[in-house]
Design an enzyme around this catalytic site. Sequence first.
Site, PDB file in Angstrom:
ATOM      1  N   HIS A 146     -15.704 -49.713   7.317  1.00  0.00           N
ATOM      2  CA  HIS A 146     -14.707 -48.897   6.629  1.00  0.00           C
ATOM      3  C   HIS A 146     -14.185 -49.637   5.410  1.00  0.00           C
ATOM      4  O   HIS A 146     -13.988 -50.852   5.448  1.00  0.00           O
ATOM      5  CB  HIS A 146     -13.556 -48.548   7.570  1.00  0.00           C
ATOM      6  CG  HIS A 146     -13.911 -47.484   8.561  1.00  0.00           C
ATOM      7  ND1 HIS A 146     -15.040 -46.719   8.440  1.00  0.00           N
ATOM      8  CD2 HIS A 146     -13.293 -47.052   9.679  1.00  0.00           C
ATOM      9  CE1 HIS A 146     -15.097 -45.859   9.443  1.00  0.00           C
ATOM     10  NE2 HIS A 146     -14.038 -46.050  10.213  1.00  0.00           N
ATOM     11  N   LYS A 572      -1.623 -40.453  10.337  1.00  0.00           N
ATOM     12  CA  LYS A 572      -1.461 -39.657   9.120  1.00  0.00           C
ATOM     13  C   LYS A 572      -1.017 -38.241   9.456  1.00  0.00           C
ATOM     14  O   LYS A 572      -0.275 -37.609   8.703  1.00  0.00           O
ATOM     15  CB  LYS A 572      -2.782 -39.632   8.336  1.00  0.00           C
ATOM     16  CG  LYS A 572      -2.717 -38.878   7.009  1.00  0.00           C
ATOM     17  CD  LYS A 572      -3.917 -39.181   6.149  1.00  0.00           C
ATOM     18  CE  LYS A 572      -5.167 -38.571   6.729  1.00  0.00           C
ATOM     19  NZ  LYS A 572      -5.218 -37.106   6.536  1.00  0.00           N
TER      20      LYS A 572
END
Length: 903
Positions: A146, A572
């Site tokens: 990532h 999130k």
Amino acid sequence: METPDTRSAAHPLDLGGEAGDDGREVRRQAGLLAQLLREAIAYLDGEAAAAGVDAARAAEGLRPYGELSADEAEFLARAFACHALLENMAEEVTGRRRQAEGRSAGASRAVTLRGAVEGLAKAGRSEREIAETLARLRVAPVFTAHPTEVRRRALVDREGEITRLMALRRHRLPSALEAEAREALFREVALLWRTRLNRPEKIAVADEIRNVLSVVRQSVLPAVAALYADWQGLLNDAETPPVLSLGSWLGGDRDGHPGVDAAALRTALEAQARLICDFYAGELRALWRDLAISSGFSQVSEAVRALGETMPDPSPHRRDEPYRLALEAIFDRLSAVSQKLTGQPVAFALTPSEVEPYVDPEAFIADLRAVAQSLEAHGGERMVGPRLKRLILAVQAFGFHLLTIDLRQNADVHDRVIAELLARAGVTADYEALDEDGRREVLLAELAHERPLRSPYLDYSAETAKELAILDAAARALDLYGPKALGAYVISKAAAVSDILALLVLMKQAGLARGGGRPMTRLRLAPLFETISDLESAPDILREWLALPPAKAIVGASGYQEVMLGYSDSNKDGGYIASRLHVALAASALSSACLENGAALQIFHGRGGSIGRGGGPAAASVMAQPFEVIPSRMRWTEQGEMISRRYGDEESARRRMDELVGAVLAAGARQQISPSEAHADRLARLRKGAFAHYRELVYENAAFEDFFWSATPIGEIAELNIGSRPASRTKSRKIEDLRAIPWVFSWTQSRFMLPGWFGFAGGVKRAGLTPSELAEMAHIGRIFPALLADMEMALAQADMELAGAYAELSPDRDAARAIMDVIRADYEQACELAVSIRRGSRLLDDRPALAEWVQVASDSIAPLNRLQLELLARRRRGDDDPRLKRAVEFTVAGISAGLRGTG
């Protein structure tokens, strides 16, 4: 009631007194490196340049940066970033020394596997019970690519050398050696100053594979081998089972990544095989040098003699050295394995091998054991030596595949591919239009027989062809590298049972799964539940899946079901508090769902490095698992910059893996006590209140999206060449489409640290929880206390004064100030609550070493933040000078280094 002092949350951190011995040592080491950097700048660029950097670092406010030219801004940004990198190295070296000397302030004894086993014995567990527990233990870090590693590999290597030289100076040296060591450090710092901090182009998947494997080769391989050697004899003479393995997503994670395909998977597998075969070959060469044992002085077993006789033309100088001849034979067969898997002999082979390769790692181990047994039989166990023992253990751990690669894809992609296959085969015209019941009916019908859907005579869309190709490559990999080469197939965005069934049907097309009367799969199926709603529905989905006949056959064969839980997107989606509590609740419910269906649960934690993405102290997070979850099988992701920080040298890698395996064993053996209904009710109220408070600001406030894009460096971060994966899943600016990493990264850079704390104070208020109730909750179980401890660190790292300056970048000043008022109020209340709950006086005053590090980091990066603010303001005004863009990238690198994290 007196209000606790929360000034420690502001910047700089107020420790309320002088720093302790550890703090003074950090500053002493940092001072040396800062002086060396100044010397390097003066030496290479002139005294005026060095003096200019000194003046800029000492300046207050933004005014000194307003008159900088683009060249001057770029130069200062580079200097400030290097300073932050060096400051971080000073703290790292000092931290290692504290750990080595066992005097870290307030630290308890580190958890290790050996310590956990000894703890079980002291608690009255019999040797048999401990052996059975160890036999069930399976722990694996999984390296992902990532995009959170800002530093180039060249910088990581430079930092490693500087850190090594600093560590050598831990003891007082004679003046001549001290001068020599200082000069060596100067050279390394000067090289760092001349090293480019940014990447001019985006890296490719092959670069990511190469970067991670360099860490594996340098430190992880020797650390695992050393750990297994240390773990031998945990239970008298019993061999330690394979409790630790390693995983990877490199070359297999194609969720939202167009660059990962069948070729990428083959590249990853070949690179891993080449690395591990070369590692084994190097060990064999070392053993060959050692074992020049003459048959005139020692007997040898028939097995070793037979191995040596397979050598076609032994050197006359080796005819009386049977061990060397045997090792040459083993070396040749290993080289043949490398030729088979990678097309090349091992690095140390002079010519290609013409012998038969080993059919599997077990055959290789058998020959190595034959050598070890002969040495033991004709000289004693002490003749075997640690190198041979470690080599055998390494082969057991890594085989010929090294890292077990997972595959990952989004369920939406699976749906489109399945829809096309079903339509082209004449089964159903529009699979995607079916409801859940209709989809299950169609998919179960396909799994009831062994007939494939795809035809070699049909052409399919590019997406379908690509997906089928990678499944074919996966099947080929299992045949070539062995069953451990690939691990799980992770289903992103799993929202229904049909998402699991669809994958099974797809796998059937490549022979990775079988239908009919004997359902099976060659890969584990791991649905990933990421958002808050996904976590809430996960237990019901798992129950329905496990009740189906294919699941009973597939899961029953292994005895456990793997589920991946996402910390990033749930954060999130719902904020820090709701995310952590929903993950814990889901883990408990998923465990119950598995037990109800006669299976055990293996949790795969999708953690990042930051607090907002599930980061924090590793052992504490393991121990904070819900009581209903027995974590005897656990995997977790190691992402981005955390790979090099946690595994970049052998000592760090060994310590982290030992600690995590020991923590999982200790957590699985702890006393099972369920919290009261009152405690569960309070957590539920807090969970719902924090979720509502977070959503109100982030998703229900129409001005928030523009505020985020203007008040943080998200636009600049999206352009960084730090990974091969795009920052957003779509081309929109919607927060729900943005990946979690750049979301957290942006708030970290601008010092809000919002994903690590926002929602707590508002959630407490909405839940109607009193201070006394919160204080009571903080002493029940491990989930809420761990949540509070991690949140307090995020609060301490935040700086509302700097965050307010970033907010002023927003063109809509009225909306920005209104949003900032909400954020600041929640922050101040969260600081007050965090401190008052544990009856402290300031943030982190119960962890002075951590408080000292936060203060040092804040001091180091404050000039970078102020310079970044000026640069962002210029770019917001339309200045697109490439030198300013590079300067912003340098400030991003420096702030990331100072805070030891990005996203």
